[in-house]
Design a protein around this motif. Structure first.
Motif, mmCIF file in Angstrom:
data_model
loop_
_atom_site.group_PDB
_atom_site.id
_atom_site.type_symbol
_atom_site.label_atom_id
_atom_site.label_comp_id
_atom_site.label_asym_id
_atom_site.label_seq_id
_atom_site.Cartn_x
_atom_site.Cartn_y
_atom_site.Cartn_z
ATOM 1 N N PRO A 121 33.200 15.156 47.459
ATOM 2 C CA PRO A 121 32.774 14.249 46.217
ATOM 3 C C PRO A 121 31.470 13.806 46.481
ATOM 4 C CG PRO A 121 33.910 12.643 47.738
ATOM 5 C CD PRO A 121 34.115 14.247 48.536
ATOM 6 N N PRO A 122 30.704 13.669 45.265
ATOM 7 C CA PRO A 122 29.179 13.214 45.048
ATOM 8 C C PRO A 122 29.105 11.798 45.798
ATOM 9 C CG PRO A 122 30.211 13.286 43.198
ATOM 10 C CD PRO A 122 31.371 13.899 43.773
ATOM 11 N N GLU A 123 30.301 11.051 45.693
ATOM 12 C CA GLU A 123 30.070 9.489 46.063
ATOM 13 C C GLU A 123 31.326 9.295 46.659
ATOM 14 O OE1 GLU A 123 28.224 6.825 43.329
ATOM 15 O OE2 GLU A 123 30.173 6.035 43.408
ATOM 16 N N ILE A 124 31.206 8.515 47.918
ATOM 17 C CA ILE A 124 32.492 7.967 48.462
ATOM 18 C C ILE A 124 32.570 6.447 48.508
ATOM 19 C CG2 ILE A 124 33.470 7.983 50.937
ATOM 20 C CD1 ILE A 124 31.896 10.415 51.553
ATOM 21 N N GLU A 125 33.872 5.996 48.119
ATOM 22 C CA GLU A 125 33.897 4.614 48.086
ATOM 23 C C GLU A 125 34.951 4.075 48.947
ATOM 24 O OE1 GLU A 125 33.348 2.531 44.322
ATOM 25 O OE2 GLU A 125 34.854 1.207 44.923
ATOM 26 N N VAL A 126 34.800 3.358 50.038
ATOM 27 C CA VAL A 126 35.893 2.719 50.770
ATOM 28 C C VAL A 126 35.788 1.324 50.867
ATOM 29 C CG1 VAL A 126 36.260 4.794 51.979
ATOM 30 C CG2 VAL A 126 34.529 3.167 52.836
ATOM 31 N N PRO A 127 36.982 0.297 51.235
ATOM 32 C CA PRO A 127 36.777 -1.095 51.421
ATOM 33 C C PRO A 127 36.427 -1.239 52.836
ATOM 34 C CG PRO A 127 39.284 -0.413 51.614
ATOM 35 C CD PRO A 127 38.295 1.062 51.284
ATOM 36 N N LEU A 128 35.587 -2.447 52.751
ATOM 37 C CA LEU A 128 35.139 -2.967 54.247
ATOM 38 C C LEU A 128 36.151 -2.936 55.055
ATOM 39 C CD1 LEU A 128 32.471 -4.113 55.664
ATOM 40 C CD2 LEU A 128 33.073 -6.368 54.744
ATOM 41 N N GLY A 129 35.849 -2.727 56.313
ATOM 42 C CA GLY A 129 36.828 -2.919 57.382
ATOM 43 C C GLY A 129 37.907 -1.713 57.655
ATOM 44 N N ALA A 130 37.780 -0.648 56.529
ATOM 45 C CA ALA A 130 38.643 0.413 56.687
ATOM 46 C C ALA A 130 38.393 1.219 58.196
ATOM 47 C CB ALA A 130 38.560 0.956 55.220
ATOM 48 N N LYS A 131 39.413 1.937 58.416
ATOM 49 C CA LYS A 131 39.293 2.914 59.544
ATOM 50 C C LYS A 131 39.109 4.065 58.935
ATOM 51 C CE LYS A 131 40.281 3.661 64.319
ATOM 52 N NZ LYS A 131 41.071 3.298 65.523
ATOM 53 N N VAL A 132 38.264 4.886 58.888
ATOM 54 C CA VAL A 132 38.161 6.077 57.913
ATOM 55 C C VAL A 132 37.849 7.563 58.735
ATOM 56 C CG1 VAL A 132 36.724 7.447 56.298
ATOM 57 C CG2 VAL A 132 37.234 4.843 55.839
ATOM 58 N N LYS A 133 38.690 8.467 58.614
ATOM 59 C CA LYS A 133 38.467 9.742 59.161
ATOM 60 C C LYS A 133 37.594 10.529 58.052
ATOM 61 C CE LYS A 133 40.654 13.616 61.825
ATOM 62 N NZ LYS A 133 42.020 13.851 62.275
ATOM 63 N N PHE A 134 36.718 10.978 58.562
ATOM 64 C CA PHE A 134 35.870 12.089 57.756
ATOM 65 C C PHE A 134 36.145 13.438 58.159
ATOM 66 C CE2 PHE A 134 33.325 8.002 57.869
ATOM 67 C CZ PHE A 134 32.939 7.849 56.662
ATOM 68 N N ILE A 135 36.507 14.256 57.133
ATOM 69 C CA ILE A 135 36.954 15.533 57.510
ATOM 70 C C ILE A 135 36.148 16.545 56.554
ATOM 71 C CG2 ILE A 135 38.872 17.256 57.612
ATOM 72 C CD1 ILE A 135 40.844 14.805 57.290
ATOM 73 N N ALA A 136 35.045 17.403 57.141
ATOM 74 C CA ALA A 136 34.432 18.020 56.392
ATOM 75 C C ALA A 136 34.291 19.417 56.844
ATOM 76 C CB ALA A 136 32.941 17.275 56.539
ATOM 77 N N THR A 137 33.559 20.220 55.819
ATOM 78 C CA THR A 137 33.106 21.422 56.209
ATOM 79 C C THR A 137 32.176 22.096 55.184
ATOM 80 O OG1 THR A 137 33.937 23.738 56.804
ATOM 81 C CG2 THR A 137 35.103 22.806 54.905
ATOM 82 N N SER A 138 31.615 23.294 55.231
ATOM 83 C CA SER A 138 30.928 23.847 54.472
ATOM 84 C C SER A 138 31.513 25.154 53.756
ATOM 85 C CB SER A 138 29.609 24.301 55.117
ATOM 86 O OG SER A 138 28.640 25.127 54.275
ATOM 87 N N GLU A 139 31.287 25.511 52.605
ATOM 88 C CA GLU A 139 31.612 26.760 52.103
ATOM 89 C C GLU A 139 30.319 27.741 51.894
ATOM 90 O OE1 GLU A 139 32.344 24.796 47.885
ATOM 91 O OE2 GLU A 139 32.014 26.758 47.604
ATOM 92 N N ASP A 140 29.496 27.323 52.356
ATOM 93 C CA ASP A 140 28.411 28.407 52.534
ATOM 94 C C ASP A 140 27.463 28.603 53.678
ATOM 95 O OD1 ASP A 140 26.823 26.227 51.737
ATOM 96 O OD2 ASP A 140 27.069 26.883 49.709
#
Ligand code: CUA
Length: 158
Positions: free
Chosen positions: A82-101
């Motif tokens: 997404p063009p923007e990411i919003e998460v609450p303070l204190g959250a434990k977040v797993k970023f999962i990412a890749t590229s399509e090109d």
């Protein structure tokens, strides 16, 4: 002519050492794989939009895991989805990412979150979000003419 005999001995020893070295090098290269990120999960990047979780980029609340949110990011020249990411303070977040090109970066400015996104490979990073505010996400791998324009935003809301 003892000297010749010794020279021959050292020559054989030298060649033998070289061969042994090349074998070790060969085994080492084979063992670690020819790709620099052999430990990562792989996928067919040309079909990445059809492959979970990249068929559904965005912020997803999860239950029963060691983290509260999974943020699925698909990078392409020269956008993040997404063009923007919003998460609450204190959250434990797993970023999962890749590229399509091509290879892109994913660096959240002002944090230690910094991943290289490679087509065909999944990059993951778990972080506890402990600072509210807006953090610019930038591509720090040169990826083409739009590289400097490639960015996103992490919003941490209190
Ligand atoms: Cu994407 Cu630089």
């Amino acid at each position: 002519m003892h000297i010749h005999k010794y020279e021959k001995y050292f020559l054989v020893f030298g060649v033998g050492t070289l061969v042994a070295f090349l074998i070790i090098l060969g085994i080492g290269a084979f063992h670690q794989g020819s790709h620099p990120n052999s430990g990562k999960k792989t996928l067919d990047y040309e079909k990445v939009k059809e492959i979970a979780p990249f068929d559904n980029p965005g912020v997803h609340k999860v239950e029963g895991k060691d983290w509260d949110y999974e943020v699925v990011i698909l990078a392409s020249a020269f956008y993040y989805n997404p063009p923007e990411i919003e998460v609450p303070l204190g959250a434990k977040v797993k970023f999962i990412a890749t590229s399509e090109d091509v290879i892109h970066g994913f660096e959240i400015a002002g944090t230690n979150i910094n991943m290289m996104l490679e087509p065909g490979y999944v990059s993951e990073y778990v972080a506890e979000i402990n600072q509210a505010g807006e953090f610019l996400i930038v591509c720090n791998e040169y990826c083409g003419t739009g590289h400097t324009l490639m960015h996103s935003m992490l919003k941490v809301v209190d």
